[in-house]
Design an enzyme around this catalytic site. Structure first.
Site, mmCIF file in Angstrom:
data_model
loop_
_atom_site.group_PDB
_atom_site.id
_atom_site.type_symbol
_atom_site.label_atom_id
_atom_site.label_comp_id
_atom_site.label_asym_id
_atom_site.label_seq_id
_atom_site.Cartn_x
_atom_site.Cartn_y
_atom_site.Cartn_z
ATOM 1 N N ARG A 154 0.776 -1.229 0.035
ATOM 2 C CA ARG A 154 0.046 -0.060 -0.015
ATOM 3 C C ARG A 154 1.092 1.051 -0.093
ATOM 4 O O ARG A 154 0.752 2.124 -0.643
ATOM 5 C CB ARG A 154 -0.901 -0.050 1.380
ATOM 6 C CG ARG A 154 -2.185 -0.764 1.110
ATOM 7 C CD ARG A 154 -1.920 -2.339 0.748
ATOM 8 N NE ARG A 154 -3.193 -3.067 0.478
ATOM 9 C CZ ARG A 154 -3.708 -3.843 1.608
ATOM 10 N NH1 ARG A 154 -3.266 -3.579 2.824
ATOM 11 N NH2 ARG A 154 -4.882 -4.271 1.474
ATOM 12 N N ASP B 27 0.303 -7.011 -3.115
ATOM 13 C CA ASP B 27 -1.131 -6.831 -2.868
ATOM 14 C C ASP B 27 -1.858 -6.331 -3.989
ATOM 15 O O ASP B 27 -0.911 -5.866 -5.074
ATOM 16 C CB ASP B 27 -1.222 -6.115 -1.485
ATOM 17 C CG ASP B 27 -2.591 -6.420 -0.648
ATOM 18 O OD1 ASP B 27 -3.554 -6.518 -1.188
ATOM 19 O OD2 ASP B 27 -2.629 -6.698 0.282
ATOM 20 N N HIS C 226 -6.155 -10.602 -3.457
ATOM 21 C CA HIS C 226 -5.206 -9.516 -3.075
ATOM 22 C C HIS C 226 -4.030 -9.517 -4.184
ATOM 23 O O HIS C 226 -2.700 -9.262 -3.853
ATOM 24 C CB HIS C 226 -4.633 -9.464 -1.695
ATOM 25 C CG HIS C 226 -5.499 -8.970 -0.866
ATOM 26 N ND1 HIS C 226 -5.896 -7.620 -0.402
ATOM 27 C CD2 HIS C 226 -6.442 -9.733 0.203
ATOM 28 C CE1 HIS C 226 -6.714 -7.581 0.607
ATOM 29 N NE2 HIS C 226 -7.087 -8.652 0.924
ATOM 30 N N GLU D 82 -9.709 -12.800 2.368
ATOM 31 C CA GLU D 82 -10.503 -11.991 1.579
ATOM 32 C C GLU D 82 -10.391 -12.270 0.285
ATOM 33 O O GLU D 82 -10.117 -11.568 -0.625
ATOM 34 C CB GLU D 82 -10.015 -10.507 1.824
ATOM 35 C CG GLU D 82 -10.320 -10.075 3.483
ATOM 36 C CD GLU D 82 -9.653 -8.610 3.650
ATOM 37 O OE1 GLU D 82 -10.246 -8.165 4.796
ATOM 38 O OE2 GLU D 82 -8.936 -8.185 3.127
ATOM 39 N N PHE E 120 -1.538 -2.626 14.220
ATOM 40 C CA PHE E 120 -0.870 -1.271 14.482
ATOM 41 C C PHE E 120 -1.325 -0.429 13.660
ATOM 42 O O PHE E 120 -0.773 0.804 13.288
ATOM 43 C CB PHE E 120 0.557 -1.737 14.444
ATOM 44 C CG PHE E 120 1.052 -2.524 15.660
ATOM 45 C CD1 PHE E 120 0.810 -3.516 16.233
ATOM 46 C CD2 PHE E 120 2.318 -1.561 16.610
ATOM 47 C CE1 PHE E 120 1.142 -3.999 17.247
ATOM 48 C CE2 PHE E 120 2.727 -2.363 17.348
ATOM 49 C CZ PHE E 120 2.345 -3.448 18.021
ATOM 50 N N TRP F 284 -0.552 -2.516 8.741
ATOM 51 C CA TRP F 284 -0.942 -2.234 7.220
ATOM 52 C C TRP F 284 -0.818 -0.947 7.146
ATOM 53 O O TRP F 284 -0.983 0.094 8.058
ATOM 54 C CB TRP F 284 -2.584 -2.588 7.233
ATOM 55 C CG TRP F 284 -2.753 -4.118 7.783
ATOM 56 C CD1 TRP F 284 -2.972 -4.580 8.653
ATOM 57 C CD2 TRP F 284 -2.309 -5.147 6.732
ATOM 58 N NE1 TRP F 284 -3.037 -5.927 8.771
ATOM 59 C CE2 TRP F 284 -2.766 -6.301 7.362
ATOM 60 C CE3 TRP F 284 -1.897 -5.418 5.562
ATOM 61 C CZ2 TRP F 284 -2.635 -7.893 6.850
ATOM 62 C CZ3 TRP F 284 -1.703 -6.635 4.952
ATOM 63 C CH2 TRP F 284 -2.190 -7.916 5.650
ATOM 64 N N GLU G 69 -2.352 1.392 4.660
ATOM 65 C CA GLU G 69 -3.022 2.408 3.579
ATOM 66 C C GLU G 69 -2.803 3.776 3.861
ATOM 67 O O GLU G 69 -2.907 4.628 3.003
ATOM 68 C CB GLU G 69 -4.665 2.103 4.053
ATOM 69 C CG GLU G 69 -4.875 0.661 3.170
ATOM 70 C CD GLU G 69 -4.922 -0.612 4.345
ATOM 71 O OE1 GLU G 69 -4.227 -0.618 5.085
ATOM 72 O OE2 GLU G 69 -5.843 -1.529 3.965
#
Ligand code: TNX
Length: 588
Positions: free
Chosen positions: A125, A154, A224, A287, A379, A428, A430
């Protein structure tokens, strides 16, 4: 930090000499060099004995004994990892370079409760170069974490060069834009690229190994995977070409379970396994939307041919084929707990992120499991009031919530609990675009992770743990880590508070009802060199607000409310978010 399993302070003191005298047996030159550099950092000499021979059953492969007596310091271990961890502890025991020149006597016997003490980093990301990754590994190793889970692929970017498929990085390593913070419908239109060469990967693997950190590479499948499919459209089930994803969330574009895809993944994994010598290969598995499979005639005929009734079954088929390939190369797969639904083999390890449920199911079936629950160990969650914090994914995770988390679910039998091989934090990215922000999200929360990963049971209360963070913040600051400055804490004195509750840790507001009259409020801050500024008029404190120099004494009448808001500011100018104490004089 993390707390040793056993520590006894003795009455002896060791006066540190000016000269360095190291006697070592069975210890590698790397550890001797590390010992020298630690003594140099503390500007001291010492008489240090390092002994390494595999005979002390109490210590296992990572444990050590560290003794400080009037005569000197000794560290004994069965292997290099134990010596390394003993030296990390010594680094924390030695006085600071400008501190006093003597140490208290101690006898420490220490070993980890959990074999897998992990920290994850999503570089898809947002991409972080190898210098940042090395600093991440450095701070992990200092706190005795030993697994770096590198989330390399991803939907939003493929970050590892694969010689056989150059388009993975030339196409899959770049996206044409990124969704704007706070507005997922707007794309910034700024091309965003990044990947590691294989030479860089080798360099990081060696760097980690020298710090007893094993890297677990993650190659996501079958979901992903939009970046890879953008590079090689035949990997998908769809007919139209896709671009590397520019928004967060979960993509419907997933690998098709075709022979072309399996051939591709086997080639990719062959290169990956040559780069990463560790036992585990992470195959993702989380997912996986099945819409593309539902529309695909190829998937329909595969299901017919192999008598697969459900799409979970298709994922099970996918995962097991990859697992067979990985195992044929002497390795093991680990995957997110979603892979349980398709029925993986007993050999697959499970990374439990759906609370503790995945882990409980996995441990009952006999699969090894790493605990990494969304919530306490994520986190990417907020660390305080969302109004004061940089944008985060949601939820709340503080050093305290992490410290209170118990990695071994109470509902497991002793036999099943042996399947819990460890614990890990996931970061992660993002909403984490810069190294500065990355370390803000990591620290000091990771110290709480180290406390639940290394000792068991926890020797300190959560309050004592938070108080003990201060010394570590000093070290982190001195070494250039941009940790999050902890919020100031309030204590009410001289007046037995009638009710004092941290009503909502997420807003860092405490509500206290006190007997009318004089009330004395003390404000403290975990960062030792933090200066406190405060207001009592309901406004948000700034660097120009009143400096706190000692207890604030107020006289409260019945039903009167006073709000004290405080921030902590470091010498560097970095400030904490505000903490608020709402004091109300109780009605007579
Ligand atoms: C779920 S946790 C994901 C990630 C996201 C994360 C955001 C997991 C296995 N998958 O793709 O980044 O949520 O918290």
């Amino acid at each position: 930090m993390p707390s040793p399993q056993q520590i006894v302070e003795t009455a002896e003191r060791y006066d540190l000499p000016a000269a360095v005298t190291i006697s070592a047996s069975g210890v590698s030159p790397d550890e001797i060099a590390l010992a020298r550099s630690i003594l140099r950092d503390h500007a001291t000499g010492a008489t240090l004995t390092l002994a390494q021979s595999a005979h002390d059953a109490a210590l296992g492969s990572e444990g050590y004994r560290l003794n400080v007596t009037a005569a000197g310091i000794s560290i004994a271990a069965n292997g290099g990892a134990g010596t390394f961890y003993g030296l990390q502890t010594l680094d924390q025991l030695l006085p600071p370079a400008r501190g006093e020149r003597s140490m208290r006597g101690v006898e420490i016997v220490d070993w980890p409760a959990h074999a897998w003490r992990g920290m994850h980093l999503d570089v898809s990301r947002h991409f972080f170069g190898i210098d940042v990754v090395k600093r991440y590994i450095d701070v992990m190793a200092r706190y005795k974490l030993n697994v770096f889970h590198w989330h390399l692929t991803d939907d939003q970017g493929w970050r590892i060069a694969i010689a056989r498929y150059p388009r993975l990085t030339s196409v899959g390593g770049c996206r044409a834009g990124t969704e704007m913070e706070g507005d997922a419908t707007e794309i910034d239109g700024v091309r965003y690229c990044g990947y590691y060469t294989q030479a860089q990967i080798r360099e990081v693997v060696a760097y980690a190994k020298a710090r007893y950190v094993t890297i677990v590479p993650e190659i996501e499948m079958p979901g992903h995977s939009q970046a890879a499919i953008a590079a090689y459209p035949r990997l998908g089930c769809g007919t139209s070409a896709v671009a590397v994803r520019e928004t967060w969330g979960v993509s419907d574009v997933v690998y098709c379970p075709s022979e072309y895809t399996f051939g591709f993944l086997e080639n990719v994994l062959s290169e990956v396994m040559r780069l990463f010598p560790g036992r585990y290969v992470h195959i993702g598995g989380d997912e996986v939307p099945t819409v593309a499979w539902q529309r695909s005639p190829a998937v329909r005929s595969l299901m017919h041919k192999l008598h697969i009734a459900t799409y979970a079954g298709v994922q099970g088929y996918f995962d097991r084929r990859i697992e067979r390939f990985v195992e044929a190369h002497g390795r093991r797969i680990i995957g997110w707990d979603d892979i349980l639904a398709g029925g993986v083999s007993r050999n697959a390890a499970i990374m439990s992120w759906h609370g503790d449920e995945g882990a409980i199911a996995a441990a009952r079936r006999g699969n090894d499991t790493v605990m990494t629950p969304d919530g306490p160990l994520y986190f990417d969650a907020y660390q305080g009031d969302p109004n004061d914090e940089p944008q985060a994914i949601g939820g709340l995770s503080t050093p305290e919530t992490i410290y209170r988390y118990r990695p071994v679910p109470a509902s497991l039998t002793l036999e099943q609990s042996r399947r819990i091989i460890g614990v890990q934090g996931n970061l992660w990215t993002e909403y984490v675009a810069t190294p500065q922000h990355l370390f803000y999200m990591l620290l000091p929360r990771m110290l709480a992770l180290s406390e639940i990963a290394w000792p068991d049971p926890q020797p300190r209360t959560p309050e004592a743990f938070e108080a003990a963070i201060g010394t570590q913040l000093q070290w982190l600051g001195d070494h250039g880590y941009a940790f999050r400055v902890p919020n100031p804490e309030f204590t009410i004195e001289g007046n037995s508070a009638i009710g004092f509750s941290n009503v909502s840790p997420s807003v860092r507001t405490a509500d206290a009802r006190v007997a009318p009259g004089e009330v004395s409020v003390t404000i403290s801050c975990a960062a030792p060199d933090g200066a406190i500024r405060y207001t009592i008029d309901g406004t948000t404190p700034t660097k120009a607000s009143t400096a706190y120099n000692g207890p604030i004494v107020l006289t409260l009448s019945a039903n009167q409310t006073v709000e004290i808001s405080a921030i902590a500011i470091l010498p560097s100018g970095r400030a904490s978010t505000q903490s608020r104490l709402i004091l109300t004089g109780a009605a007579p």
